[in-house]
Design a protein around this motif. Structure first.
Motif, short mmCIF file in Angstrom:
data_model
loop_
_atom_site.label_atom_id
_atom_site.label_comp_id
_atom_site.label_asym_id
_atom_site.label_seq_id
_atom_site.Cartn_x
_atom_site.Cartn_y
_atom_site.Cartn_z
N ILE A 560 10.97 -13.47 -34.17
CA ILE A 560 10.97 -12.39 -33.47
C ILE A 560 10.27 -12.96 -32.15
N THR A 561 11.27 -12.90 -31.06
CA THR A 561 11.09 -13.55 -29.72
C THR A 561 10.32 -12.50 -28.82
N GLU A 562 10.23 -11.14 -28.89
CA GLU A 562 9.56 -10.31 -28.22
C GLU A 562 8.93 -9.12 -28.95
N VAL A 563 7.61 -8.98 -28.74
CA VAL A 563 6.91 -7.85 -29.24
C VAL A 563 5.90 -7.44 -28.38
N ASN A 564 5.48 -6.17 -28.21
CA ASN A 564 4.21 -5.88 -27.40
C ASN A 564 3.95 -4.37 -27.77
N TRP A 565 2.73 -3.95 -27.60
CA TRP A 565 2.42 -2.50 -27.34
C TRP A 565 2.11 -2.19 -25.99
N PRO A 566 3.16 -1.26 -25.19
CA PRO A 566 2.95 -1.14 -24.04
C PRO A 566 1.63 -0.33 -23.64
N LEU A 567 1.08 -0.56 -22.34
CA LEU A 567 -0.14 0.26 -22.03
C LEU A 567 0.61 1.27 -20.83
N TRP A 568 -0.47 2.11 -20.68
CA TRP A 568 0.06 3.25 -19.81
C TRP A 568 -0.55 2.84 -18.62
N GLN A 569 0.47 2.07 -17.62
CA GLN A 569 0.15 1.86 -16.27
C GLN A 569 1.39 2.00 -15.43
N GLY A 570 1.79 3.58 -15.43
CA GLY A 570 2.65 3.74 -14.57
C GLY A 570 4.02 2.99 -14.56
N PRO A 571 4.32 2.41 -13.38
CA PRO A 571 5.77 1.83 -13.16
C PRO A 571 5.70 0.47 -13.94
N HIS A 572 4.43 -0.21 -14.17
CA HIS A 572 4.49 -1.43 -14.96
C HIS A 572 4.81 -1.31 -16.26
N SER A 573 4.56 -0.19 -16.89
CA SER A 573 4.84 -0.21 -18.25
C SER A 573 6.34 -0.06 -18.58
N GLN A 610 4.45 -10.29 -22.71
CA GLN A 610 4.30 -11.53 -22.25
C GLN A 610 2.88 -12.07 -21.94
N LEU A 611 2.40 -12.97 -21.38
CA LEU A 611 1.21 -13.72 -20.98
C LEU A 611 0.46 -12.73 -19.86
N VAL A 612 1.33 -12.80 -18.74
CA VAL A 612 0.85 -12.12 -17.49
C VAL A 612 1.57 -10.90 -17.26
N ALA A 613 1.18 -9.85 -17.21
CA ALA A 613 2.12 -8.59 -17.02
C ALA A 613 1.01 -7.27 -16.91
N ARG A 614 1.10 -6.55 -15.83
CA ARG A 614 0.25 -5.26 -15.89
C ARG A 614 0.61 -4.33 -16.73
N GLY A 615 1.54 -3.93 -17.33
CA GLY A 615 1.92 -2.96 -18.16
C GLY A 615 1.69 -3.23 -19.53
N TYR A 616 1.62 -4.53 -20.03
CA TYR A 616 1.74 -4.68 -21.41
C TYR A 616 1.29 -6.15 -21.65
#
Length: 721
Positions: A560-573, A610-616
């Motif tokens: 599984i090379t990609e998974v996350n639970w996105p956060l509500w941060q507008g356009p960054h999500s 990923q490690l560094v990102a605003r929305g997730y």
């Protein structure tokens, strides 16, 4: 307050002279960029975000409300009536001149393009909060817990008196709501009320009882005693005809609520048919582009954006019906053997212990603060990293520099090689890009994912036979490097029928993947224990393993090379509000997903994107270049520090909704990890706990007895065996 007009290339407007920035053009460009925001406040029909405005007298924290002007109606109204930002600016100045409380207006910015954005910039209220959050708590009965400093009657009285002063100044707001009233206690114990969202307001209107009541009735104040307190503050304690005014208010209030319910009911069946507009920061589709090519890159969510409408996409699917029929037949033909293998895997008794070694994280270079990126990675304590490369880019120096540094620090690297529409159309360019990337990165890592989200047209693929062409070129490019291992097809979301179709289609002789890579977003709408089509996380990864085991075009290894639970941060999500979670929930779900999926023994690696990102991301970048560790960063670090390299022995018997996972760490110490997905539960451990840690690694006093309380946040217990 002195106001002056300005005009710069692409923009015009007005500003308060005292707040004029030294570099106006650069400041306007930054104010118009949601990516520069310190905080996303609201993201919907209009955008609301905060950032620092650098002025000649020093920095000011401001709020930018960005209005979109897309569609013929918005352009028409802007041309003949003025933009919403212009209306907000006019009313805010009118209120400020009369001493009425509204955030201080600082700038009006208008794009020169007819459908370009309009921006209204005001000073941010210090220590303010939207009254909606208080009234939600008030109506739920827990306001004392969430707002201990707020006196209900005093706040209701302040609201009533503030709105009375607004109406007496001849302002008909026409959109008074609990979300448009900001409460601040910055100036003492008494609340200050700031009225916002002024673009619908009208100035100089005669305001009788009816119009005043139409404004007041929109406030979601439900309890009769609270309504009376508010109305008496507005009309005055001894107001003539108070009973009539109270009755009219309640009539209008109920009518307003009924209308909102009716609108929601009428809209819901047609929500999928309404046209969607791209965010203002997303570039337009290439000029005169065909439907298959109407894609632009969204740099805030780090993914492509599909400009083609649903109807246009349906037309392409209809034109490709023959190819889709072949894909369907490949999937259907494979179902019997996939089903048999799935049943075998589900019914097999656990005979071996599962090593927990597949914990990884994905990342991209962070040139703003490369050392901060490495520090955040080192703190996690894991050794498997996946780097996404961009084959369409002209240069890859930053990625190579990062990869070399990570190899020097002892990390095992894997790489993702996504496609875009231009590379799908021009396979010669795709092959040339892979030739360069293979030469530069095979000395640094063995594993390469070929393709990305091939079941999403925004990534450039409309038919699965196009993926075969990309993979064939990749095989040729990596042929000189016998240690390289190619994985795919990188289907995103729980759409394993697409994985089954691709991996069982008739490909050219000798063409095969070395393992299956998936972007398995198990359930963005909820917990990893949730079921879709009757399958929870463990069942889904088992089904994925059954597909890999029986695939004609791949070896059986499953990543599984990609998974996350996105956060509500507008356009960054990367996803909408309905599928986003808060930071604490994201951290809980991360740990539980890793434990469930890796503990099943069906998945070899999992990489959080990923490690560094605003929305997730696990960490959030700040404007000063620093990286704020989110709870999910601490949660993953704790998981790695406690259990990386441990052996999963099995799940202990528990009531429904609770889990106790039994491990032996590399030193043969026994750890049990527990959580409950259905609310608090008390469970008994099989031995006395001598050490306890929270999800985020905080040391906790070990329980005096074997009984422990579990919640949605996993807890770690070292047992005395």
């Amino acid at each position: 307050m002195t106001v002056e007009s300005f005009k710069i290339p692409g923009w015009h407007g007005e500003l308060v002279t005292e707040c004029r920035p030294s570099n106006l053009a650069a400041t306007v460009a930054r104010l118009a960029d949601p990516g520069a925001a310190r905080e996303t406040i609201h993201w919907g029909r209009n955008y609301l975000y905060s950032l620092d405005l650098e002025t000649e007298s020093g920095p000011l924290e401001v709020v930018v409300k960005q209005f979109r002007n897309q569609g013929w109606r918005a352009r028409w109204r802007r041309h003949f009536e003025g933009s919403k930002a212009q209306k907000s600016w006019r009313v805010a100045r009118y209120m400020a001149e009369r001493g009425l409380s509204t955030p201080e207006p600082l700038l009006l910015i208008e794009s020169d393009e007819p459908d370009g954005p309009s921006l209204f910039v005001s000073r941010r209220v210090s220590g303010g909060f939207e009254s909606r959050y208080f009234f939600r708590a008030l109506n739920a009965g827990d306001e004392a817990e969430k707002f201990p400093l707020v006196d209900v009657d005093e706040l209701l009285g302040s609201l009533g008196r503030s709105l009375r002063r607004m109406h007496e100044a001849g302002i008909w707001h026409r959109d008074v709501s609990v979300g448009n009233l900001i409460v601040s206690y910055a100036n003492g114990d008494r609340p200050d009320i700031y009225i916002v969202d002024l673009n619908r307001a009208r100035i100089g209107q005669p305001l009788g009882v009816q119009r005043r009541t139409r404004d007041l009735c929109r406030l979601r104040i439900f309890k009769p005693e609270h309504q009376d307190t508010f109305l008496r503050a507005y009309w005055g304690e001894r107001s003539h005809g108070f009973s009539f005014k109270r009755g009219l208010y309640r009539l209008y209030h109920e009518a307003f609520l009924l209308r909102n319910r009716a609108k929601a009911w009428l809209r819901s069946p047609f929500s999928g048919l309404r046209p969607r507009h791209a965010y203002a920061h997303i570039p337009p589709a290439p000029e005169n582009a065909a439907t298959r090519d109407r894609v632009a890159w969204d740099h805030l969510s780090d993914q492509p954006h599909q400009h083609a409408s649903r109807l246009q996409r349906a037309g392409v699917r209809l034109a490709d019906v023959g190819a889709h029929a072949r894909e369907l037949s490949a999937c259907v033909a494979a179902l019997p053997r996939i089903g048999r293998r799935y049943r075998q895997l589900r019914s097999a008794s656990r005979a071996i212990e599962v090593p927990l070694t597949g914990i990884g994280v994905a990342l991209r270079p962070w040139p703003e603060a490369p050392e901060a990126l490495l520090d955040a990675l080192e703190e996690l304590g894991l050794r498997r990293v996946l780097i996404r490369l961009h084959p369409w880019a002209d240069r890859h120096d930053e990625e190579e520099s990062l990869a070399r540094e990570l190899v020097a620090r002892g990390y095992e690297l894997a790489f993702t090689l996504p496609q875009d529409r231009q590379l799908v159309r021009d396979t010669g360019r795709w092959r040339a890009a892979l030739d360069e990337l293979a030469e530069r990165f095979t000395p640094l890592g063995r594993y390469f994912q070929i393709g990305q989200a091939i079941n999403r047209s925004k990534w450039g693929l409309w038919r699965y036979d196009e993926y075969e062409t990309l993979l064939a070129a990749a095989r040729e490019a990596f042929a000189p490097y016998p240690d390289a291992r190619l994985l795919g097809p990188a289907v995103i979301d729980f759409e394993l029928y697409a994985t089954a179709a691709v991996l069982n289609m008739r490909w050219r002789a000798g063409l095969k993947l070395d393992g299956v890579a998936s972007l398995l977003y198990v359930d963005r709408r909820g917990a990893p224990e949730n079921r879709q089509l009757g399958l929870d996380t463990v069942a889904k990864v088992t089904l994925l393993k059954a597909i890999a085991d029986t695939a004609r075009n791949s070896a059986a290894e499953s990543w599984i090379t990609e998974v996350n639970w996105p956060l509500w941060q507008g356009p960054h999500s990367p996803a909408g509000r309905g599928v986003s979670v808060d930071e604490e929930t994201q951290a809980d779900y991360l740990v539980r997903f890793y434990l469930l999926a890796l503990g099943s023994g069906m998945v070899d690696r999992i990489y959080w994107w990923q490690l560094v990102a605003r929305g997730y991301g696990l960490v959030e970048p700040g404007q000063d270049g620093r990286l704020r560790r989110r709870p999910s960063h601490r949660a993953l670090a704790t998981l790695a520090h406690v259990l990386l390299g441990a052996r999963f022995v099995g799940a202990l018997p528990t009531p429904a909704g609770a889990m106790l996972y039994d491990f032996r760490d590399p030193g043969d110490r026994r750890w049990v990890v527990g959580w409950s997905s259905t609310g608090p539960q008390r469970l008994e451990l099989p031995a006395h706990p001598v050490e306890a840690r929270s999800r985020d690694g905080a040391q906790e006093p070990p329980p005096a007895r074997n009984e422990v309380e579990l919640s949605g946040s996993p807890r770690y217990f070292a047992l005395d065996d």
